[in-house]
Design a protein around this motif. Structure first.
Motif, PDB file in Angstrom:
ATOM      1  N   LEU A  78      10.128   6.002  15.370  1.00  0.00           N
ATOM      2  CA  LEU A  78       9.417   5.116  14.467  1.00  0.00           C
ATOM      3  C   LEU A  78      10.042   3.727  14.440  1.00  0.00           C
ATOM      4  CD1 LEU A  78       8.829   7.599  11.527  1.00  0.00           C
ATOM      5  CD2 LEU A  78       7.095   6.685  13.083  1.00  0.00           C
ATOM      6  N   GLU A 108       6.341  -1.260   7.048  1.00  0.00           N
ATOM      7  CA  GLU A 108       5.534  -0.089   7.383  1.00  0.00           C
ATOM      8  C   GLU A 108       6.110   0.497   8.663  1.00  0.00           C
ATOM      9  OE1 GLU A 108       1.457  -1.332   7.561  1.00  0.00           O
ATOM     10  OE2 GLU A 108       1.560  -2.247   5.586  1.00  0.00           O
ATOM     11  N   SER A 122      10.345  -5.141   2.649  1.00  0.00           N
ATOM     12  CA  SER A 122       9.336  -4.078   2.648  1.00  0.00           C
ATOM     13  C   SER A 122       8.819  -3.989   4.078  1.00  0.00           C
ATOM     14  CB  SER A 122       8.205  -4.384   1.671  1.00  0.00           C
ATOM     15  OG  SER A 122       7.470  -5.508   2.086  1.00  0.00           O
ATOM     16  N   ASN A 151       0.843  -1.196   0.000  1.00  0.00           N
ATOM     17  CA  ASN A 151       0.000   0.000   0.000  1.00  0.00           C
ATOM     18  C   ASN A 151       0.882   1.251   0.000  1.00  0.00           C
ATOM     19  OD1 ASN A 151       0.696   0.744   2.699  1.00  0.00           O
ATOM     20  ND2 ASN A 151      -0.822  -0.693   3.495  1.00  0.00           N
ATOM     21  N   GLU A 152       0.263   2.405   0.036  1.00  0.00           N
ATOM     22  CA  GLU A 152       1.024   3.658  -0.060  1.00  0.00           C
ATOM     23  C   GLU A 152       1.899   3.920   1.164  1.00  0.00           C
ATOM     24  OE1 GLU A 152      -2.860   4.653   1.880  1.00  0.00           O
ATOM     25  OE2 GLU A 152      -2.342   3.564   0.064  1.00  0.00           O
ATOM     26  N   ASN A 153       1.650   3.216   2.251  1.00  0.00           N
ATOM     27  CA  ASN A 153       2.452   3.376   3.462  1.00  0.00           C
ATOM     28  C   ASN A 153       3.630   2.410   3.525  1.00  0.00           C
ATOM     29  OD1 ASN A 153       0.696   5.370   4.423  1.00  0.00           O
ATOM     30  ND2 ASN A 153      -0.662   3.822   5.270  1.00  0.00           N
ATOM     31  N   THR A 154       3.741   1.540   2.526  1.00  0.00           N
ATOM     32  CA  THR A 154       4.800   0.538   2.537  1.00  0.00           C
ATOM     33  C   THR A 154       6.086   1.118   1.969  1.00  0.00           C
ATOM     34  OG1 THR A 154       3.163  -1.211   2.259  1.00  0.00           O
ATOM     35  CG2 THR A 154       5.441  -1.780   1.779  1.00  0.00           C
ATOM     36  N   LEU A 155       7.173   0.902   2.697  1.00  0.00           N
ATOM     37  CA  LEU A 155       8.502   1.346   2.285  1.00  0.00           C
ATOM     38  C   LEU A 155       9.357   0.127   1.973  1.00  0.00           C
ATOM     39  CD1 LEU A 155       9.019   3.918   5.171  1.00  0.00           C
ATOM     40  CD2 LEU A 155       8.353   4.431   2.828  1.00  0.00           C
ATOM     41  N   LYS A 167       5.498   2.503  12.465  1.00  0.00           N
ATOM     42  CA  LYS A 167       4.574   2.722  13.575  1.00  0.00           C
ATOM     43  C   LYS A 167       5.334   3.460  14.662  1.00  0.00           C
ATOM     44  CE  LYS A 167       2.111   0.098  17.098  1.00  0.00           C
ATOM     45  NZ  LYS A 167       1.934  -1.225  17.682  1.00  0.00           N
ATOM     46  N   ASP A 204      16.201   2.722   5.073  1.00  0.00           N
ATOM     47  CA  ASP A 204      15.210   3.059   4.057  1.00  0.00           C
ATOM     48  C   ASP A 204      15.894   3.280   2.708  1.00  0.00           C
ATOM     49  OD1 ASP A 204      13.155   4.106   2.533  1.00  0.00           O
ATOM     50  OD2 ASP A 204      12.562   5.607   3.994  1.00  0.00           O
TER      51      ASP A 204
END
Length: 67
Positions: free
Chosen positions: A59, A51, A49, A2-6, A53, A24
Motif C-alpha cells: 500500500l 488515503e 492526512s 472521507n471514510e477512507n482518509t487516515l 492505494k 499511521d
C-alpha cells in the motif's frame, strides 16, 4: 475527509529523491509515500492526512495533505 482518509506523521521524507514513509496514527503500520502522491509539500514530523492505494510493493499513501 472521507471514510477512507487516515491520519499520520511523516516518519521520513527525502525531498531530493522524492519519497518517504508515513506512520499511521491508528496502528503501527508505515506506508510508502512518493512525491507524486502529495498534494502539499511535506517534511519529516509533519502531521498529515492520506488515503491508501495498492502499489507495486504494497500500500502507498496518496492524496497526502498537511493537517
Amino acid at each position: 475527509m472521507n471514510e477512507n482518509t487516515l491520519t499520520g506523521k511523516v516518519k521520513f521524507f527525502n525531498s531530493v529523491k522524492g519519497f518517504g514513509f508515513i506512520k499511521d496514527d491508528n496502528s503501527t503500520k508505515e506506508y510508502f509515500v512518493h512525491a507524486t502522491g502529495c498534494i502539499d509539500t511535506i517534511n519529516e514530523n509533519d502531521e498529515v492526512s492520506f488515503e491508501l492505494k495498492d502499489g507495486q510493493k504494497g500500500l502507498n499513501a496518496i492524496n497526502v495533505t498537511l493537517l
